[in-house]
Scaffold this motif. Structure first.
Motif, mmCIF file in Angstrom:
data_model
loop_
_atom_site.group_PDB
_atom_site.id
_atom_site.type_symbol
_atom_site.label_atom_id
_atom_site.label_comp_id
_atom_site.label_asym_id
_atom_site.label_seq_id
_atom_site.Cartn_x
_atom_site.Cartn_y
_atom_site.Cartn_z
ATOM 1 N N PRO A 12 4.666 8.296 -8.204
ATOM 2 C CA PRO A 12 5.823 8.599 -7.355
ATOM 3 C C PRO A 12 6.776 9.586 -8.028
ATOM 4 O O PRO A 12 7.052 9.491 -9.225
ATOM 5 C CB PRO A 12 6.484 7.231 -7.165
ATOM 6 C CG PRO A 12 5.330 6.272 -7.246
ATOM 7 C CD PRO A 12 4.423 6.860 -8.312
ATOM 8 N N GLY A 13 7.198 10.566 -7.252
ATOM 9 C CA GLY A 13 8.074 11.621 -7.763
ATOM 10 C C GLY A 13 7.316 12.855 -8.207
ATOM 11 O O GLY A 13 7.897 13.928 -8.326
ATOM 12 N N GLU A 14 6.016 12.728 -8.468
ATOM 13 C CA GLU A 14 5.205 13.876 -8.872
ATOM 14 C C GLU A 14 4.665 14.579 -7.629
ATOM 15 O O GLU A 14 4.550 13.988 -6.565
ATOM 16 C CB GLU A 14 4.068 13.434 -9.779
ATOM 17 C CG GLU A 14 4.544 12.845 -11.091
ATOM 18 C CD GLU A 14 3.425 12.395 -12.001
ATOM 19 O OE1 GLU A 14 3.649 12.365 -13.212
ATOM 20 O OE2 GLU A 14 2.330 12.061 -11.514
ATOM 21 N N TYR A 15 4.327 15.841 -7.790
ATOM 22 C CA TYR A 15 3.852 16.619 -6.645
ATOM 23 C C TYR A 15 2.809 17.637 -7.078
ATOM 24 O O TYR A 15 2.623 17.889 -8.259
ATOM 25 C CB TYR A 15 5.014 17.320 -5.947
ATOM 26 C CG TYR A 15 5.744 18.323 -6.802
ATOM 27 C CD1 TYR A 15 5.376 19.664 -6.794
ATOM 28 C CD2 TYR A 15 6.803 17.938 -7.610
ATOM 29 C CE1 TYR A 15 6.040 20.591 -7.584
ATOM 30 C CE2 TYR A 15 7.479 18.860 -8.402
ATOM 31 C CZ TYR A 15 7.096 20.175 -8.376
ATOM 32 O OH TYR A 15 7.759 21.099 -9.153
ATOM 33 N N VAL A 66 3.041 18.914 -1.779
ATOM 34 C CA VAL A 66 2.669 17.556 -1.413
ATOM 35 C C VAL A 66 3.200 16.649 -2.520
ATOM 36 O O VAL A 66 2.780 16.765 -3.672
ATOM 37 C CB VAL A 66 1.138 17.396 -1.263
ATOM 38 C CG1 VAL A 66 0.791 15.969 -0.869
ATOM 39 C CG2 VAL A 66 0.601 18.390 -0.238
ATOM 40 N N LYS A 67 4.135 15.764 -2.147
ATOM 41 C CA LYS A 67 4.816 14.921 -3.133
ATOM 42 C C LYS A 67 4.552 13.451 -2.834
ATOM 43 O O LYS A 67 4.593 13.022 -1.681
ATOM 44 C CB LYS A 67 6.324 15.189 -3.077
ATOM 45 C CG LYS A 67 7.124 14.439 -4.104
ATOM 46 C CD LYS A 67 8.590 14.865 -4.040
ATOM 47 C CE LYS A 67 9.405 14.206 -5.120
ATOM 48 N NZ LYS A 67 10.814 14.656 -5.068
ATOM 49 N N VAL A 68 4.259 12.683 -3.883
ATOM 50 C CA VAL A 68 4.080 11.241 -3.744
ATOM 51 C C VAL A 68 5.476 10.624 -3.696
ATOM 52 O O VAL A 68 6.272 10.795 -4.615
ATOM 53 C CB VAL A 68 3.261 10.645 -4.915
ATOM 54 C CG1 VAL A 68 3.158 9.137 -4.773
ATOM 55 C CG2 VAL A 68 1.886 11.282 -4.982
ATOM 56 N N ILE A 69 5.764 9.923 -2.610
ATOM 57 C CA ILE A 69 7.068 9.300 -2.426
ATOM 58 C C ILE A 69 7.027 7.843 -2.865
ATOM 59 O O ILE A 69 7.936 7.350 -3.505
ATOM 60 C CB ILE A 69 7.498 9.382 -0.941
ATOM 61 C CG1 ILE A 69 7.605 10.831 -0.495
ATOM 62 C CG2 ILE A 69 8.809 8.655 -0.707
ATOM 63 C CD1 ILE A 69 8.617 11.645 -1.244
ATOM 64 N N LYS A 70 5.941 7.157 -2.506
ATOM 65 C CA LYS A 70 5.828 5.736 -2.817
ATOM 66 C C LYS A 70 4.358 5.389 -2.979
ATOM 67 O O LYS A 70 3.507 5.895 -2.259
ATOM 68 C CB LYS A 70 6.441 4.919 -1.676
ATOM 69 C CG LYS A 70 6.418 3.432 -1.877
ATOM 70 C CD LYS A 70 7.070 2.730 -0.681
ATOM 71 C CE LYS A 70 6.988 1.233 -0.830
ATOM 72 N NZ LYS A 70 7.527 0.543 0.339
ATOM 73 N N ASP A 100 -1.196 1.220 -0.847
ATOM 74 C CA ASP A 100 -0.517 2.073 0.135
ATOM 75 C C ASP A 100 0.069 3.281 -0.572
ATOM 76 O O ASP A 100 0.528 3.199 -1.702
ATOM 77 C CB ASP A 100 0.620 1.311 0.829
ATOM 78 C CG ASP A 100 0.106 0.243 1.770
ATOM 79 O OD1 ASP A 100 -1.008 0.402 2.307
ATOM 80 O OD2 ASP A 100 0.823 -0.756 1.964
ATOM 81 N N LEU A 101 0.060 4.405 0.123
ATOM 82 C CA LEU A 101 0.559 5.642 -0.459
ATOM 83 C C LEU A 101 1.392 6.356 0.597
ATOM 84 O O LEU A 101 0.983 6.476 1.756
ATOM 85 C CB LEU A 101 -0.610 6.526 -0.892
ATOM 86 C CG LEU A 101 -0.289 7.839 -1.554
ATOM 87 C CD1 LEU A 101 0.352 7.599 -2.913
ATOM 88 C CD2 LEU A 101 -1.535 8.675 -1.709
ATOM 89 N N ARG A 102 2.548 6.829 0.208
ATOM 90 C CA ARG A 102 3.405 7.627 1.091
ATOM 91 C C ARG A 102 3.511 9.018 0.496
ATOM 92 O O ARG A 102 3.834 9.188 -0.675
ATOM 93 C CB ARG A 102 4.807 7.027 1.192
ATOM 94 C CG ARG A 102 4.851 5.666 1.796
ATOM 95 C CD ARG A 102 5.003 5.765 3.260
ATOM 96 N NE ARG A 102 5.024 4.421 3.828
ATOM 97 C CZ ARG A 102 5.222 4.184 5.073
ATOM 98 N NH1 ARG A 102 5.399 5.181 5.904
ATOM 99 N NH2 ARG A 102 5.206 2.962 5.542
ATOM 100 N N LEU A 103 3.224 10.017 1.328
ATOM 101 C CA LEU A 103 3.298 11.411 0.904
ATOM 102 C C LEU A 103 4.357 12.140 1.710
ATOM 103 O O LEU A 103 4.553 11.857 2.890
ATOM 104 C CB LEU A 103 1.960 12.118 1.137
ATOM 105 C CG LEU A 103 0.750 11.583 0.390
ATOM 106 C CD1 LEU A 103 -0.499 12.329 0.851
ATOM 107 C CD2 LEU A 103 0.939 11.729 -1.097
ATOM 108 N N ALA A 104 5.003 13.098 1.081
ATOM 109 C CA ALA A 104 5.888 14.034 1.775
ATOM 110 C C ALA A 104 5.240 15.401 1.666
ATOM 111 O O ALA A 104 4.820 15.803 0.581
ATOM 112 C CB ALA A 104 7.269 14.045 1.137
#
Length: 58
Positions: A8-11, A20-24, A29-33
């Motif tokens: 999380p926090g890396e992109y 593409v950034k990992v949010i959670k 489970d994975l959340r991407l921005a």
């Protein structure tokens, strides 16, 4: 295909203008921005697969 591990926090950057950034990430489970130009289509895989199951009628 490139496979990366990110926390999380890396992109990752794709070209100069797509981030593409990992949010959670927890318990599988994975959340991407995804930050991309408005003219770049972003389509979830399951939508694309469903669309390809039923060919367009002419």
């Amino acid at each position: 295909m490139l496979v990366l591990g990110r926390k999380p926090g890396e992109y990752v950057m794709i070209g100069d203008d797509i981030m593409v950034k990992v949010i959670k990430s927890d318990f599988g489970d994975l959340r991407l921005a995804i930050d991309a130009p408005k003219d770049t289509p972003i389509i979830r895989g399951e939508i694309l697969e469903d669309k390809n199951k039923f060919p367009k009628k002419s």
